[in-house]
Design an enzyme around this catalytic site. Structure first.
Site, PDB file in Angstrom:
ATOM      1  N   ASP B  99       0.853  -1.184   0.000  1.00  0.00           N
ATOM      2  CA  ASP B  99       0.000   0.000   0.000  1.00  0.00           C
ATOM      3  C   ASP B  99       0.896   1.243   0.000  1.00  0.00           C
ATOM      4  O   ASP B  99       2.119   1.146   0.065  1.00  0.00           O
ATOM      5  CB  ASP B  99      -0.983  -0.023   1.178  1.00  0.00           C
ATOM      6  CG  ASP B  99      -0.287  -0.084   2.519  1.00  0.00           C
ATOM      7  OD1 ASP B  99       0.944   0.146   2.578  1.00  0.00           O
ATOM      8  OD2 ASP B  99      -0.956  -0.362   3.523  1.00  0.00           O
ATOM      9  N   ASP B 274      -7.577  -7.772  -0.385  1.00  0.00           N
ATOM     10  CA  ASP B 274      -6.678  -8.008   0.758  1.00  0.00           C
ATOM     11  C   ASP B 274      -7.484  -7.782   2.013  1.00  0.00           C
ATOM     12  O   ASP B 274      -8.408  -6.954   2.040  1.00  0.00           O
ATOM     13  CB  ASP B 274      -5.491  -7.037   0.762  1.00  0.00           C
ATOM     14  CG  ASP B 274      -5.892  -5.672   1.317  1.00  0.00           C
ATOM     15  OD1 ASP B 274      -6.529  -4.894   0.580  1.00  0.00           O
ATOM     16  OD2 ASP B 274      -5.600  -5.388   2.502  1.00  0.00           O
TER      17      ASP B 274
END
Lengths: 383, 383
Positions: B99, B274
């Site tokens: 991320d 995720d």
């Protein structure tokens, strides 16, 4: 030394080779064969801390230890019995030894009281008052389905007054006799080990060994060591006791120890060990390797891409970088404890396997010297 | 919808089959191929909580997620770069997505401040003042060696005022452009995904999707969902966004979710997910199974020798008794969290594999109905 009583019990131990006082053999239990010298990892409450049973087996473990005190309180021995015994309950399905529970009552329980009949205490989990007698300890261990049960004994921390050591030793002899009687109803193939006490006093060790062998057990443990005394005292006591034990029965040194403790004790005729050290030290960031202990918290590892031991046959030891282990330990990631626990157990089991090979090949002295030289060499230098 | 910009970036995604809006494909990364729909377990600080990487792979995982915020603070991106990148550092050696770090600055760091240029904050580890700009986020992700980097964005928790949602969405578009420019120096084969924001406001979602696609990325994520809104709102927003995304690029729904969230989102055209849910719920004693969730803390399991699902192909799911799992969870044994984490990850990956097969075979609707029927049936009755 009388062989009359212990000879009356079936013998499941086969001595395969000796080299000096060092021995290698096979102990056949209802749940499988144990190669000796054997190291038993400790699965206190029915679980290894941070290790799957499958990985324990892959690391070369033949037998594990369960703690009677913890299991009798939770989930209870009766529940484990109804679920098919400890081996099936845990999914380990291999040989298991249980202690008597007495030692952990002394270290963990509140309001404990010892008298001739039993130990009474309050559970550290829910405060319930519990009585643990030699008879109840055997009953619990039979419910757990232990391949090897231990007699109940009283263990004294060292240093201690000789009178206290002697009182506990004599009590342990009487509890050993009661444990043996209680064990008479055990199914065939299950074993009961007696425990030699006597602290650091040779005469008391001799008396305890003679008395325990007179009672007669499937195997003999040496208790009350690694409880605060120097290693030299421990090794001297092993020699005092071993001379009084029958050669055809397995010998188990309880709660020991470092790799060097194991090597030195095998050299004096010990066949079995248990210890929390490999997993506990692993949880604290310390690895055992061919070249001694390595503290992964040390900043020297932070940028080091090298593994702990590139020649190890254990994948995590050979492949995981010191930098990654350092990061995991510093970050408090569970995976750090998991990796170091299995790395340490694998090292302990590799050491035991190498010892067995060395004894089989009549090369124990060479192996002993080389192993100590490697440990003394120490870890590889920083990059 | 403009294809001009994103078409200029190489496409590493191959759409293999569709069934309704559901899709299956292959995403080729520098560290391996990802089969989609894909579920990415979260290895926050370079480690899965309670799971070895080898077991993650055995459970059918193709790609894992790392958190830039944690890794940039410890052990630092520069250190990971010098050790060969995150894949090598961890020993996972497979595809990894990271991320941008922005989301976790918002949830974990102290004294954070957002302006046009960057987010500034104090590290939750040592209090150091750190600035994270879109350019620095990309720099960090390139140092980490992420197969898939994410643009920096601002995510608003719902419910929120429309003006706040719009401001964050517009900022995210500008940060997306800056992220893309910073990513121009990335080696061939590495990917950057844009992120569509816009909260629960369809018009803002449309504008964000159009703007993000105009900028052009290797793939497109939907952010700002599963942040407090009902599932129906989340699914409606996915539909609003998906209609504006190019069909030839992968679509990633961030931070989602339950097995039902995954199934419903695949049905609306999502390719990647995720979530910490399988491992976090596992640590809290909850298992995901073919027949819904099972809370192993419940006393009904204490004497139950049956496994969670005897038809599972995952050994721990098929072989470990509920009684043992209950005992481990109640005793706080690490092995309980370890077993339930892998049981849950294995279930998630089995679900994704079954979804891929169903889409390939044009049988997604049947699979969708049957799976939901099984979940609704619920767990087996107590014995």
């Amino acid at each position: 030394m009388s062989f009359s009583d212990h000879m009356s019990l079936p013998n499941h131990f086969e001595l395969l080779a000796t080299d000096g006082a060092a021995r290698t053999g096979r102990l056949t239990t209802p749940h499988g064969v144990v190669r000796t010298p054997a190291f038993m990892p400790v699965g206190t409450a029915g679980a290894m801390k941070g290790m799957h049973w499958r990985d324990l087996r892959a690391a070369g473990t033949d037998i594990a230890l369960g703690n009677t005190y913890h299991l009798m309180l939770r989930p209870t021995a009766e529940r484990i019995a109804s679920l098919g015994g400890l081996q099936k309950f845990t999914g380990w399905n291999g040989p298991m030894l249980t202690d008597s529970g007495g030692f952990q009552v002394m270290s963990l329980a509140d309001l404990r009281k010892v008298d001739e009949k039993a130990v009474t205490f309050r559970s550290h989990i829910d405060g319930t008052k519990v009585e643990l007698s030699p008879e109840r300890s055997i009953e619990v261990q039979l419910l757990l389905g232990s391949d090897i049960a231990m007699q109940m004994d009283e263990c004294v921390r060292l240093p201690a007054e000789q009178a206290d050591i002697e009182r506990a030793m004599q009590l342990s002899l009487r509890w050993g006799e009661r444990s043996k009687r209680a064990f008479e109803r055990a199914p065939a193939g299950y074993m009961l080990f007696g425990i030699v006490q006597g602290g650091d006093v040779p005469a008391l060790r001799h008396a305890s060994a003679r008395g325990t062998v007179d009672t007669g057990f499937h195997g003999y443990a040496i208790g009350g060591l690694a409880v605060g005394e120097p290693q030299a005292v421990m090794l001297a006591m092993i020699e005092e006791v071993a001379a009084h034990l029958p050669t055809d029965r397995p010998r188990y040194l309880m709660g020991v120890g470092t790799p060097d403790d194991l090597l030195q004790s095998v050299r004096r005729g010990i066949d079995m060990f248990d210890c929390v050290m490999p997993t506990r030290n692993g949880r604290h960031g310390v690895a055992f390797t061919r070249y001694g202990q390595v503290n992964l918290r040390n900043a020297r590892h932070a940028d080091d891409p090298r593994p702990l031991d590139e020649s190890s046959e254990w994948p995590a030891t050979r492949e995981t970088s010191r930098a990654y282990l350092h990061h995991l330990v510093k970050s408090g990631e569970a995976l750090g404890a998991m990796l170091l626990s299995e790395i340490n157990i694998a090292y302990y089991q590799r050491l035991m396997a190498d010892i067995r090979d060395a004894v089989s090949n009549g090369a124990f002295d060479d192996f002993y010297q080389k192993t100590r030289t490697d440990w003394e060499r120490g870890d590889i230098p920083p990059r």
